[in-house]
Design a protein around this motif. Structure first.
Motif, PDB file in Angstrom:
ATOM      1  N   LEU A 125      33.329  72.778  62.447  1.00  0.00           N
ATOM      2  CA  LEU A 125      33.152  71.830  61.758  1.00  0.00           C
ATOM      3  C   LEU A 125      31.729  71.613  61.482  1.00  0.00           C
ATOM      4  N   ASP A 126      30.893  71.210  62.992  1.00  0.00           N
ATOM      5  CA  ASP A 126      29.610  70.982  62.961  1.00  0.00           C
ATOM      6  C   ASP A 126      28.945  72.070  62.275  1.00  0.00           C
ATOM      7  N   ARG A 127      29.022  73.289  62.641  1.00  0.00           N
ATOM      8  CA  ARG A 127      28.416  74.364  62.162  1.00  0.00           C
ATOM      9  C   ARG A 127      28.546  74.598  60.821  1.00  0.00           C
ATOM     10  N   ALA A 128      29.605  74.238  60.117  1.00  0.00           N
ATOM     11  CA  ALA A 128      29.667  74.288  58.668  1.00  0.00           C
ATOM     12  C   ALA A 128      29.104  73.064  57.986  1.00  0.00           C
ATOM     13  N   ALA A 129      29.096  71.782  58.336  1.00  0.00           N
ATOM     14  CA  ALA A 129      28.178  70.818  57.978  1.00  0.00           C
ATOM     15  C   ALA A 129      26.897  71.043  57.837  1.00  0.00           C
TER      16      ALA A 129
ATOM     17  N   ARG B 297      35.051  69.814  50.570  1.00  0.00           N
ATOM     18  CA  ARG B 297      35.915  70.020  51.430  1.00  0.00           C
ATOM     19  C   ARG B 297      35.918  71.195  52.557  1.00  0.00           C
ATOM     20  N   VAL B 298      35.775  71.002  53.687  1.00  0.00           N
ATOM     21  CA  VAL B 298      35.490  71.991  54.731  1.00  0.00           C
ATOM     22  C   VAL B 298      36.759  72.217  55.362  1.00  0.00           C
ATOM     23  N   SER B 299      37.259  73.356  55.688  1.00  0.00           N
ATOM     24  CA  SER B 299      38.476  73.547  56.397  1.00  0.00           C
ATOM     25  C   SER B 299      38.313  74.607  57.388  1.00  0.00           C
TER      26      SER B 299
ATOM     27  N   VAL C 105      46.658  80.197  70.417  1.00  0.00           N
ATOM     28  CA  VAL C 105      46.874  78.908  69.758  1.00  0.00           C
ATOM     29  C   VAL C 105      46.088  78.728  68.698  1.00  0.00           C
ATOM     30  N   LYS C 106      46.460  78.006  67.591  1.00  0.00           N
ATOM     31  CA  LYS C 106      45.843  77.740  66.399  1.00  0.00           C
ATOM     32  C   LYS C 106      45.684  76.505  66.050  1.00  0.00           C
ATOM     33  N   VAL C 107      44.458  75.805  65.889  1.00  0.00           N
ATOM     34  CA  VAL C 107      44.157  74.477  65.358  1.00  0.00           C
ATOM     35  C   VAL C 107      43.541  74.469  64.151  1.00  0.00           C
ATOM     36  N   GLU C 108      43.889  73.633  63.551  1.00  0.00           N
ATOM     37  CA  GLU C 108      43.449  73.367  62.021  1.00  0.00           C
ATOM     38  C   GLU C 108      42.703  71.920  61.864  1.00  0.00           C
ATOM     39  N   ARG C 109      41.524  71.871  61.259  1.00  0.00           N
ATOM     40  CA  ARG C 109      40.970  70.763  60.872  1.00  0.00           C
ATOM     41  C   ARG C 109      40.322  70.870  59.618  1.00  0.00           C
ATOM     42  N   ALA C 110      40.125  69.681  59.067  1.00  0.00           N
ATOM     43  CA  ALA C 110      39.584  69.547  57.623  1.00  0.00           C
ATOM     44  C   ALA C 110      38.555  68.398  57.530  1.00  0.00           C
ATOM     45  N   VAL C 111      37.528  68.433  56.806  1.00  0.00           N
ATOM     46  CA  VAL C 111      36.787  67.279  56.561  1.00  0.00           C
ATOM     47  C   VAL C 111      35.927  67.400  55.245  1.00  0.00           C
ATOM     48  N   LEU C 112      35.530  66.088  54.807  1.00  0.00           N
ATOM     49  CA  LEU C 112      34.940  66.036  53.606  1.00  0.00           C
ATOM     50  C   LEU C 112      33.397  65.689  53.926  1.00  0.00           C
ATOM     51  N   ILE C 113      32.538  66.680  53.582  1.00  0.00           N
ATOM     52  CA  ILE C 113      31.097  66.606  53.773  1.00  0.00           C
ATOM     53  C   ILE C 113      30.592  65.870  52.421  1.00  0.00           C
ATOM     54  N   PRO C 114      29.878  64.697  52.502  1.00  0.00           N
ATOM     55  CA  PRO C 114      29.113  64.282  51.492  1.00  0.00           C
ATOM     56  C   PRO C 114      28.237  65.291  50.931  1.00  0.00           C
ATOM     57  N   ALA C 115      27.878  65.347  49.625  1.00  0.00           N
ATOM     58  CA  ALA C 115      26.781  65.888  48.972  1.00  0.00           C
ATOM     59  C   ALA C 115      25.518  65.307  49.415  1.00  0.00           C
TER      60      ALA C 115
ATOM     61  N   SER D 200      21.689  61.052  58.324  1.00  0.00           N
ATOM     62  CA  SER D 200      23.007  61.156  58.829  1.00  0.00           C
ATOM     63  C   SER D 200      24.165  60.950  57.596  1.00  0.00           C
ATOM     64  N   ALA D 201      25.085  61.830  57.574  1.00  0.00           N
ATOM     65  CA  ALA D 201      26.058  61.414  56.418  1.00  0.00           C
ATOM     66  C   ALA D 201      27.593  61.234  57.183  1.00  0.00           C
ATOM     67  N   SER D 202      28.079  60.413  56.672  1.00  0.00           N
ATOM     68  CA  SER D 202      29.708  60.416  57.469  1.00  0.00           C
ATOM     69  C   SER D 202      30.411  61.451  56.853  1.00  0.00           C
ATOM     70  N   GLU D 203      31.447  61.532  57.866  1.00  0.00           N
ATOM     71  CA  GLU D 203      32.589  62.648  57.422  1.00  0.00           C
ATOM     72  C   GLU D 203      33.875  62.225  57.681  1.00  0.00           C
ATOM     73  N   THR D 204      34.850  62.505  56.684  1.00  0.00           N
ATOM     74  CA  THR D 204      36.262  61.949  57.082  1.00  0.00           C
ATOM     75  C   THR D 204      36.695  63.292  57.545  1.00  0.00           C
ATOM     76  N   ARG D 205      37.415  63.208  58.880  1.00  0.00           N
ATOM     77  CA  ARG D 205      38.124  64.229  59.466  1.00  0.00           C
ATOM     78  C   ARG D 205      39.520  63.999  59.493  1.00  0.00           C
TER      79      ARG D 205
END
Length: 108
Positions: A13-17, A63-65, A78-88, A98-103
């Motif tokens: 998630l950090d990499r994608a952001a 939306r990043v998943s 083991v599989k783990v899934e996460r999703a966040v919204l990255i502000p434009a 810094s921009a807030s993220e919703t995880r």
């Protein structure tokens, strides 16, 4: 394995952001991570993470998943899934702002 998969998902998630902020056209990737030997493991192990970006309209969050699998061996995986919204990123916003993220977390 659950802890490693969790940390891979968070790192992805950090990499994608970071990639989204530096290149707005980032669409995701398959990220293969090799982890070194440690006291708990007798072989090199690795994980694989699918990063997907759903682009948004201008000034709306993307939306990043991510889906992290660890180790990259089907019988013990083991599989783990996460999703966040990255502000434009606004045109006048610097990359250091810094921009807030919703995880959101989903552990199947």
């Amino acid at each position: 394995a659950q802890v490693q998969a969790h940390w891979l998902a968070e790192a992805a998630l950090d990499r994608a952001a970071a990639r989204l902020r530096s290149a707005g056209d980032y669409q995701g990737e398959t990220w293969k991570v090799d982890l070194p030997l440690n006291a708990a493991s007798t072989t090199n192990s690795g994980g694989i993470v699918e990063i997907r970006v759903q682009p948004s309209e201008e000034d709306k969050p993307s939306r990043v998943s991510v889906e992290a699998k660890y180790p990259d061996q089907p019988r013990r995986q083991v599989k783990v899934e996460r999703a966040v919204l990255i502000p434009a990123q606004k045109k006048n916003q610097t990359k250091d702002s810094s921009a807030s993220e919703t995880r959101q977390e989903n552990n199947p």
